[in-house]
Design an enzyme around this catalytic site. Structure first.
Site, short mmCIF file in Angstrom:
data_model
loop_
_atom_site.label_atom_id
_atom_site.label_comp_id
_atom_site.label_asym_id
_atom_site.label_seq_id
_atom_site.Cartn_x
_atom_site.Cartn_y
_atom_site.Cartn_z
N LEU A 190 0.83 -1.22 0.00
CA LEU A 190 0.00 0.00 0.00
C LEU A 190 0.85 1.25 0.00
O LEU A 190 0.47 2.30 -0.50
CB LEU A 190 -0.87 0.04 1.26
CG LEU A 190 -2.01 -0.95 1.38
CD1 LEU A 190 -2.59 -0.91 2.79
CD2 LEU A 190 -3.10 -0.59 0.37
N PHE A 235 11.22 3.60 6.83
CA PHE A 235 11.44 2.53 7.81
C PHE A 235 10.69 1.26 7.46
O PHE A 235 11.22 0.18 7.58
CB PHE A 235 11.01 3.00 9.21
CG PHE A 235 11.83 4.16 9.66
CD1 PHE A 235 13.10 3.96 10.14
CD2 PHE A 235 11.36 5.45 9.53
CE1 PHE A 235 13.89 5.03 10.51
CE2 PHE A 235 12.14 6.52 9.89
CZ PHE A 235 13.41 6.32 10.38
N ASP A 265 6.44 13.68 14.02
CA ASP A 265 6.61 13.56 12.56
C ASP A 265 5.31 13.90 11.85
O ASP A 265 4.90 13.20 10.93
CB ASP A 265 7.08 12.13 12.22
CG ASP A 265 7.70 12.05 10.82
OD1 ASP A 265 8.12 13.11 10.28
OD2 ASP A 265 7.75 10.94 10.25
P1 ATP Z 1 8.26 7.58 7.05
O1 ATP Z 1 9.39 7.42 6.10
O2 ATP Z 1 7.35 8.72 6.65
O3 ATP Z 1 8.63 7.62 8.50
P2 ATP Z 1 7.27 4.89 7.56
O4 ATP Z 1 8.34 4.00 7.06
O5 ATP Z 1 7.23 5.05 9.06
O6 ATP Z 1 7.29 6.30 6.83
P3 ATP Z 1 4.38 4.86 7.29
O7 ATP Z 1 4.37 6.35 7.11
O8 ATP Z 1 3.80 4.36 8.55
O9 ATP Z 1 5.87 4.30 7.08
O10 ATP Z 1 3.63 4.20 6.06
C1 ATP Z 1 4.07 4.38 4.71
C2 ATP Z 1 2.87 4.62 3.80
O11 ATP Z 1 1.97 3.48 3.84
C3 ATP Z 1 2.01 5.82 4.18
O12 ATP Z 1 2.48 7.02 3.63
C4 ATP Z 1 0.63 5.42 3.62
O13 ATP Z 1 0.53 5.78 2.26
C5 ATP Z 1 0.61 3.91 3.73
N1 ATP Z 1 -0.12 3.50 4.95
C6 ATP Z 1 0.35 3.50 6.22
N2 ATP Z 1 -0.56 3.07 7.09
C7 ATP Z 1 -1.68 2.77 6.36
C8 ATP Z 1 -3.00 2.28 6.70
N3 ATP Z 1 -3.34 1.98 7.94
N4 ATP Z 1 -3.90 2.09 5.69
C9 ATP Z 1 -3.55 2.40 4.41
N5 ATP Z 1 -2.33 2.86 4.03
C10 ATP Z 1 -1.40 3.05 4.99
#
Ligand code: ATP
Length: 345
Positions: free
Chosen positions: A41, A46, A156
């Protein structure tokens, strides 16, 4: 046409398909025995988030998978899971289950289908007005006020971390608690992470952070949403951080001609360099701009803002893609690419 502000009180079914649960990380249980993991998705720096289903009842969920090599990386994701498990608010993502298995942490959560807030508001049929912006910002402030009341800071807050529940309604959910921290007002805390464009002066200057740090980020998100312009962005992160450290911004741009003075005052109360003088989430919710929301007329359609916002979203995506290509190229130089092995299922 989607007139989000026709229903100024957020609409949408906020009920998740499951009740809040007491989630504890399960060790040595394979999550794939219980869940089927389906297409990706989204991806962040991370974790990778996948669409998934619970085998027993076919319930649709999302799962964030983070591979770890070092204890520090594991602790970070554990903190995210534990913090999420302690938050129960309609505008905050709800956790469902969590596993630590095969050097990966799995965080199962409700599936959000409406996409990122900024992607939604730039859609052709979306009518962007000041009232629609205030409706979104009020929900963000409400969720952040709840978090802060539980002594949790997100650290963040940025447009990618605000998702829309659906394509029709006006409900949002805050995601990604990867940098979130429990906050003790008696202890000093500094951090060296975040997204430069949305980071507060105290972050870039490595000074004490606190709940006020989130409020700055809300100010930047709100500025961009109302104008399509980013107040501190520079040619690179170094320049952006320098701009943030000076905390100088202006409303002397064409999109702000359409914006009310009460909205500008709201921004001015948030984009305050001195953190102790910055508006709190509690006070933001009492600010005239958000209080008068229900009686506020929808006002003019912010067409110039929308044009600029489209450009902003595209440029940001390009920049992110370019950064990840550089990142992956660097990783490919190492024959044993741990990150990629752990992130791809
Ligand atoms: P960052 O680099 O911003 O810290 P991250 O690795 O911590 O990102 P997330 O931001 O938690 O990852 O998730 C990445 C992407 O996945 C989000 O930008 C969103 O598009 C998608 N996503 C996250 N959680 C959900 C959810 N519950 N339902 C649908 N899509 C989601």
């Amino acid at each position: 046409m989607i007139y989000v502000d026709e229903n100024i009180t957020p609409v949408d079914d906020v009920n998740t398909p499951f009740e809040y649960r007491d989630v504890k990380i399960k060790n040595d249980e394979n999550p794939l025995d219980k869940y089927i993991i389906l297409p990706e998705l989204g991806r962040g720096s991370f974790g990778t988030v996948f669409y998934c289903k619970e085998r027993q009842n076919n319930m649709e969920l999302a799962v964030k998978v983070v591979g770890y090599k070092k204890k520090k990386e594991k602790i970070m994701m554990e903190t995210e899971i534990n913090i999420l498990a302690s938050l129960h608010h309609p505008a905050i993502i709800v956790i469902y289950d969590a596993f630590d298995y095969g050097n990966k942490l799995y965080c199962f959560m409700e599936l959000i289908q409406g996409g990122e807030l900024f992607d939604r508001v730039i859609e052709t049929d979306f009518v962007l007005t000041e009232r629609a912006c205030a409706c979104f910002i009020r929900q963000i402030c409400d969720a952040v006020e709840y978090m802060h009341s539980k002594r949790i800071i997100h650290l963040d807050l940025k447009p990618e971390n605000v998702l829309c529940i659906s394509k029709q309604g006006n409900r949002i959910k805050i995601i990604d608690f990867g940098f979130a921290r429990r906050y003790n007002p008696n202890k000093n805390l500094q951090v060296m992470f975040g997204t430069a464009e949305f980071s507060a002066p105290e972050v870039v200057l490595f000074e004490d952070i606190g709940p006020f740090t989130d409020m700055w980020s809300i100010g930047v998100i709100c500025y961009v949403l109302l104008s399509g312009l980013s107040p501190f962005v520079g040619a690179d992160d170094y320049e952006t951080m320098t701009n943030v450290s000076f905390a100088k911004y202006s409303f002397d741009y064409a999109p702000f001609n359409e914006i009310s003075s009460v909205a500008k005052d709201f921004l001015a109360e948030l984009l305050v360099k001195e953190s102790s003088n910055r508006m709190t989430a509690k006070n933001a919710l009492k600010h005239e701009w958000l209080i008068q929301l229900d009686s506020l007329s929808p006002g003019v359609t912010l067409s110039l803002t929308k044009t600029k916002l489209k450009r902003y979203v595209i440029l940001r995506r390009w920049r992110k893609a370019a950064l990840s290509v550089i990142f992956i190229n660097k990783l490919n130089k190492f024959s044993n690419s741990h990150f990629l092995k752990n992130c791809q299922i």
